[in-house]
Structure formats: C-alpha cells, structure tokens
Design a protein around this motif. Structure first.
Motif, mmCIF file in Angstrom:
data_model
loop_
_atom_site.group_PDB
_atom_site.id
_atom_site.type_symbol
_atom_site.label_atom_id
_atom_site.label_comp_id
_atom_site.label_asym_id
_atom_site.label_seq_id
_atom_site.Cartn_x
_atom_site.Cartn_y
_atom_site.Cartn_z
ATOM 1 N N LYS A 184 154.187 86.944 -4.587
ATOM 2 C CA LYS A 184 152.793 86.720 -5.031
ATOM 3 C C LYS A 184 152.007 86.009 -3.936
ATOM 4 O O LYS A 184 152.561 85.685 -2.879
ATOM 5 N N LEU A 185 150.742 85.714 -4.221
ATOM 6 C CA LEU A 185 149.922 84.856 -3.358
ATOM 7 C C LEU A 185 149.834 83.471 -3.990
ATOM 8 O O LEU A 185 149.857 83.360 -5.224
ATOM 9 N N ASN A 186 149.691 82.441 -3.150
ATOM 10 C CA ASN A 186 149.460 81.110 -3.722
ATOM 11 C C ASN A 186 147.959 80.871 -3.875
ATOM 12 O O ASN A 186 147.146 81.777 -3.618
ATOM 13 N N GLU A 187 147.588 79.648 -4.243
ATOM 14 C CA GLU A 187 146.158 79.362 -4.504
ATOM 15 C C GLU A 187 145.316 79.461 -3.234
ATOM 16 O O GLU A 187 144.109 79.678 -3.304
ATOM 17 N N ARG A 188 145.934 79.343 -2.041
ATOM 18 C CA ARG A 188 145.198 79.500 -0.774
ATOM 19 C C ARG A 188 145.285 80.933 -0.240
ATOM 20 O O ARG A 188 144.944 81.203 0.902
ATOM 21 N N LYS A 189 145.797 81.824 -1.068
ATOM 22 C CA LYS A 189 145.930 83.250 -0.709
ATOM 23 C C LYS A 189 146.924 83.470 0.429
ATOM 24 O O LYS A 189 146.784 84.391 1.237
ATOM 25 N N TYR A 190 147.927 82.602 0.499
ATOM 26 C CA TYR A 190 149.044 82.819 1.417
ATOM 27 C C TYR A 190 150.173 83.492 0.640
ATOM 28 O O TYR A 190 150.327 83.291 -0.570
ATOM 29 N N ILE A 191 150.955 84.289 1.364
ATOM 30 C CA ILE A 191 152.036 85.032 0.713
ATOM 31 C C ILE A 191 153.198 84.082 0.403
ATOM 32 O O ILE A 191 153.580 83.254 1.234
ATOM 33 N N VAL A 192 153.758 84.229 -0.822
ATOM 34 C CA VAL A 192 154.884 83.418 -1.294
ATOM 35 C C VAL A 192 156.089 84.338 -1.529
ATOM 36 O O VAL A 192 155.945 85.340 -2.232
ATOM 37 N N PRO A 193 157.281 84.065 -0.962
ATOM 38 C CA PRO A 193 157.570 82.948 -0.065
ATOM 39 C C PRO A 193 156.994 83.133 1.337
ATOM 40 O O PRO A 193 156.796 82.161 2.052
ATOM 41 N N GLY A 194 156.742 84.348 1.767
ATOM 42 C CA GLY A 194 156.065 84.612 3.040
ATOM 43 C C GLY A 194 156.746 84.011 4.246
ATOM 44 O O GLY A 194 157.970 83.798 4.260
ATOM 45 N N LEU A 195 155.942 83.737 5.250
ATOM 46 C CA LEU A 195 156.473 83.076 6.455
ATOM 47 C C LEU A 195 155.412 82.185 7.077
ATOM 48 O O LEU A 195 155.519 81.791 8.231
ATOM 49 N N GLY A 196 154.372 81.859 6.291
ATOM 50 C CA GLY A 196 153.299 80.999 6.797
ATOM 51 C C GLY A 196 152.230 81.826 7.483
ATOM 52 O O GLY A 196 152.049 83.006 7.169
#
Ligand code: PRP
Ligand code: URA
Length: 206
Positions: A184-196
């Motif tokens: 999913k995306l977090n509240e800052r629209k970064y990918i979770v778990p993603g890579l930053g």
C-alpha cells in the motif's frame, strides 16, 4: 495481464538488498542496474523479430534477430538509474527524457523537462523505479503517446496497488513490468514496505 511481476529468484535477491536501508548509494546503483537488466529482458519479450541468414564456420543457417526499433524513456531523476542497462542490452535504442517531480506535500507530479524523439513504430519502454500514486507514470506515458508510440511498456522496480489501479485507468492495455507489487501507500504517499526515496538512495541525497 497489465501488471506482470517478475518471478525470478535473482530479482527477489536483488530487491531485498535494495530495500535494506543500510545499502549505500554505490551498491544501490549497482543493484539497480542488475535488477533493471532482468526487468528489461522481460519487458522486451514481445519485441518484433525478423529472420536472417548467417554463416557459421560450418554452414549457412537461419537466425532470428530484433526486427523493430526500440526507445527508452527514463523519468528523471530516479529512472536514470535504469537507463544504462537498457542501452547496454539494446545499443541502437533511441533515448528520450521526461523530468517529473512530486510535490513533497501533495505528491502531485510537476513536469519540468521533456525531450522525446519521434516514437512512431518504436517499441518503447518507460523507466521509473517507483509506481506509487501512479501520477508520474500516467503523465509520462501520455507524453510518450503524444510522440506516436503505440507499443509501450512501463518498467518499475516496485509498484503500489493504488498506482497500478490509477495507471490502468489512465492507460488501459499498457503493460507494467515490476519486480514486486507491494502492500500500500502510507500517509505521505510512499510505498509500504517499499525502499524509501529511490532517487535519494541512488544519489545519496538526504
Ligand atoms: C519518484 C519516483 C517516481 C515518482 C513516483 O520521483 O522516481 O518518479 O516519485 O511517485 P508517483 O507514482 O506518486 O507519481 P520524485 O518525484 O521523488 O523525483 P526524483 O526521481 O527526482 O527523486
Ligand atoms: N517515490 C519514491 O522514491 N519512493 C516512494 O515510495 C514513492 C515515491
């Protein structure tokens, strides 16, 4: 069909190291290149081929070679980390550039640069490692289409479900090749778990 996740142990291995927050930029760049090689191989599976005749030291034989012109379009800045392996695999490729930057607060991508060749008839790969909200990829592919490309593939490292849905709605039938579909995306629209932040990690910016 539209999202194709690369199913290869090496892709998973490379992605695990990219995700690791202790991986330094120099290693991150090398890992990005290796993973992009695998992604580009998959993304070009359907490129047009033609039959030619070659002469081996033994005898003449038929052989199949690439029969279609290609283009690659990295989205600046992070997509630049994927350009070199694509050009290494396909040295005759035409290269275009699209500069997009997400606003820190709104996550809306702003276009700041575009230089594209005529893409008519070219099998075109759009390179961007992160498909988060899908806004950047959707804008980029609209620009690529406006230059005449019809066979387009979006090539990503990590995709979020929200971004895949938006991209599919904007460009139905345009395939996405990615190494992983994340949660999913977090509240800052970064990918979770993603890579930053891929661009920051690639270039060592804070
Ligand atoms: C990142 C990434 C994508 C975009 C994805 O770029 O490289 O281009 O975000 O997000 P989206 O799917 O929500 O549009 P960024 O805007 O951070 O610029 P950079 O590559 O210059 O760091
Ligand atoms: N851009 C990145 O670099 N990473 C994300 O998680 C989202 C957008």
């Amino acid at each position: 069909m539209p999202l194709q996740v690369l199913d290869h142990p090496l892709a998973g291995h490379l992605l695990a190291a990219l995700r690791d927050k202790s991986t330094p930029p120099e290693q991150f760049r090398r890992l990005s290149k290796s993973l992009t090689t695998l992604l580009v191989l998959e993304a070009t599976r359907r490129v047009g081929t033609k039959e030619i005749e070659v002469e081996t030291p033994i005898q003449k034989t038929a052989a199949r070679v690439i029969g279609q012109k290609l283009a690659v379009v990295p989205i600046l800045r992070a997509g630049l980390g994927m350009l070199e392996p694509a050009v290494d695999l396909f040295p005759d490729v035409a290269v275009g550039y699209i500069g997009l930057e997400r606003h820190e607060d709104t996550a809306v991508a702003r276009s700041y640069y575009s230089k594209l060749p005529d893409l008519e008839g070219r099998y075109t790969l759009c390179l961007d490692p992160m498909l988060a909200t899908g806004g950047s990829a959707s804008q980029a592919v609209a620009l690529i289409r406006s230059c005449g490309a019809e066979q387009i593939t979006m090539v990503c490292v990590v995709a979020a479900p929200e971004g895949v849905a938006r991209f599919e709605a904007s460009h139905p039938g345009v395939p996405i090749v990615a190494a992983c579909l994340d949660e999913k995306l977090n509240e800052r629209k970064y990918i979770v778990p993603g890579l930053g932040d891929f661009g920051d990690r690639l270039y060592g910016t804070p």
